[in-house]
Design a protein around this motif. Structure first.
Motif, PDB file in Angstrom:
ATOM      1  N   VAL A  56       0.815  -1.213   0.000  1.00  0.00           N
ATOM      2  CA  VAL A  56       0.000   0.000   0.000  1.00  0.00           C
ATOM      3  C   VAL A  56       0.854   1.270   0.000  1.00  0.00           C
ATOM      4  CG1 VAL A  56      -0.213   0.317   2.500  1.00  0.00           C
ATOM      5  CG2 VAL A  56      -2.096   0.989   1.020  1.00  0.00           C
ATOM      6  N   ASN A  57       2.085   1.184   0.461  1.00  0.00           N
ATOM      7  CA  ASN A  57       2.928   2.378   0.501  1.00  0.00           C
ATOM      8  C   ASN A  57       3.226   2.920  -0.897  1.00  0.00           C
ATOM      9  OD1 ASN A  57       3.128   2.470   3.306  1.00  0.00           O
ATOM     10  ND2 ASN A  57       4.821   1.014   3.330  1.00  0.00           N
ATOM     11  N   ASN A  58       3.152   2.064  -1.906  1.00  0.00           N
ATOM     12  CA  ASN A  58       3.394   2.531  -3.278  1.00  0.00           C
ATOM     13  C   ASN A  58       2.235   3.348  -3.834  1.00  0.00           C
ATOM     14  OD1 ASN A  58       6.007   1.474  -3.705  1.00  0.00           O
ATOM     15  ND2 ASN A  58       5.148  -0.569  -3.999  1.00  0.00           N
ATOM     16  N   VAL A  59       1.106   3.382  -3.108  1.00  0.00           N
ATOM     17  CA  VAL A  59      -0.005   4.233  -3.526  1.00  0.00           C
ATOM     18  C   VAL A  59       0.454   5.681  -3.610  1.00  0.00           C
ATOM     19  CG1 VAL A  59      -2.233   5.176  -2.787  1.00  0.00           C
ATOM     20  CG2 VAL A  59      -1.812   2.711  -2.671  1.00  0.00           C
ATOM     21  N   TRP A  60       1.293   6.090  -2.654  1.00  0.00           N
ATOM     22  CA  TRP A  60       1.770   7.477  -2.640  1.00  0.00           C
ATOM     23  C   TRP A  60       2.629   7.773  -3.860  1.00  0.00           C
ATOM     24  CZ3 TRP A  60      -1.204   9.702   0.593  1.00  0.00           C
ATOM     25  CH2 TRP A  60      -1.594   9.071   1.765  1.00  0.00           C
ATOM     26  N   LEU A  61       3.439   6.804  -4.284  1.00  0.00           N
ATOM     27  CA  LEU A  61       4.286   7.013  -5.460  1.00  0.00           C
ATOM     28  C   LEU A  61       3.441   7.153  -6.722  1.00  0.00           C
ATOM     29  CD1 LEU A  61       7.058   7.157  -6.787  1.00  0.00           C
ATOM     30  CD2 LEU A  61       7.057   4.651  -6.898  1.00  0.00           C
ATOM     31  N   VAL A  62       2.427   6.320  -6.859  1.00  0.00           N
ATOM     32  CA  VAL A  62       1.538   6.418  -8.021  1.00  0.00           C
ATOM     33  C   VAL A  62       0.860   7.785  -8.042  1.00  0.00           C
ATOM     34  CG1 VAL A  62      -0.533   5.467  -9.101  1.00  0.00           C
ATOM     35  CG2 VAL A  62       1.173   3.931  -8.108  1.00  0.00           C
TER      36      VAL A  62
END
Length: 350
Positions: A56-62
């Protein structure tokens, strides 16, 4: 309008630096844990601590990428053209890191488990370093619209210093959170283990931050001026104070509270960098007004951001809360035995 979208973008970068940085930091300590036997216990904790939230932390990158290429297409084109190599390495690291973390546990062959584990650990060092190098190149102003993909654009003292600071910051975040997780999982041996590493990372961040300030004064004078005046100075001071409080809390064994200090220190540092550059996205060649897209596009981006805040924000916040309060731990054998019927047959999956 453009200034508001840029502020949302900066907040998203800060969120990724804190949330994703914690996961990268856990991977850093996986890399330095030692051999199979020596590193077995630390890696056990890293796996259990990361499992519920690492994706879920990659949501911020997207979210950062969408805001950049839609709201500021000139910035996106400039950065991704001039610095395709470090960004490509960062992307490759993300892919290998995710695959390594997902596959190293279910495989049975020890050689393959070590291979996947090495991919996860090395990529946890490579990706944040390359992202930090990119930030340093932007801050130094070496990249301007029309810059070709040459090493001069990102291979500089400022870029390398930012890369090292990024790795040290992720190591600090990871160690502080893992210290708290060790206490939550009732592993006192690992509490001391990661507490020592958090203190080592604290020293590393202090040294690399001092190096960044030195090279920024020479290689990025505009950002240096912004960090020593106005809002940039205030945020830099807030970051330094949070950093010192974090070190004090770690020394006193207050790992749960130290997590908030570490997040505040990293988040404030990212905000300080952003405010130090204003009104430029790339000092001093690309201003916010020149990089912004169409006004209608920016308006819709704000609407989408608001919807995401209302829908995705609470869900992500709940996930983090459940994880840090131990509500997402896998079932143990004793739990499964308690759920079986009196006859001893396993419960029906349906």
């Amino acid at each position: 309008m453009a200034a508001l979208v840029a502020f949302v973008l900066l907040l998203a970068v800060a969120a990724y630096a804190c949330a994703g940085g914690t996961d990268y930091g856990a991977g850093f300590w996986d890399l330095t844990a030692g051999g199979a036997e020596r590193g077995r216990r630390p890696r056990w904790l890293i796996d259990h601590a990361m499992a519920p939230v690492w994706e879920v932390n990659n949501v911020w990158l997207v979210f950062v990428l969408v805001l950049t290429w839609t709201g500021f297409p000139v910035l996106f084109q400039t950065v991704f053209t001039a610095m395709w190599l470090p960004l490509a390495l960062a992307a490759l690291g993300m892919v290998l890191r995710g695959a390594g973390f997902a596959l190293r546990k279910p495989v049975r062959r020890l050689s393959r488990r070590r291979l996947y584990g090495a991919a996860f650990a090395v990529s946890s060092l490579l990706t944040p370093f390359c992202l930090g190098v990119t930030v340093g190149a932007i801050a130094s102003g070496r990249v301007v619209p029309g810059t070709e993909a040459v090493a001069h654009a990102w291979f500089s003292a400022a870029s390398l210093a930012f890369g090292l600071l990024t790795v040290a910051s992720t190591a600090l975040l990871g160690a502080v959170f893992l210290t708290a997780d060790a206490a939550r999982f009732e592993a006192p041996d690992l509490v001391g283990y990661f507490r020592v590493r958090a203190l080592c990372a604290f020293v590393a961040v202090a040294l690399t931050a001092a190096g960044v300030l030195v090279v920024t004064h020479g290689d990025a004078p505009y950002v240096w001026h912004g960090l020593t005046h106005g809002a940039g100075l205030g945020l830099a001071v807030a970051s330094a104070v949070s950093f010192l409080v974090t070190g004090l809390l770690v020394l006193r064994g207050r790992a749960r509270w130290a997590r908030f200090g570490a997040v505040a220190a990293v988040g404030a540092a990212v905000l300080a960098w952003g405010f130090a550059q204003r009104p430029y996205l790339i000092p001093t060649s690309l201003s916010l007004a020149d990089a912004a897209g169409d006004s209608q596009t920016l308006a819709w981006l704000l609407v989408v951001s608001l919807v995401a805040l209302l829908l995705v924000g609470p869900a992500v916040g709940l996930l983090y809360w459940l994880d840090t309060h131990g509500e997402l731990e896998p079932l143990a054998d004793s739990d499964l035995r308690r759920t079986r019927p009196a006859g001893g047959a396993p419960p029906d999956d349906d």
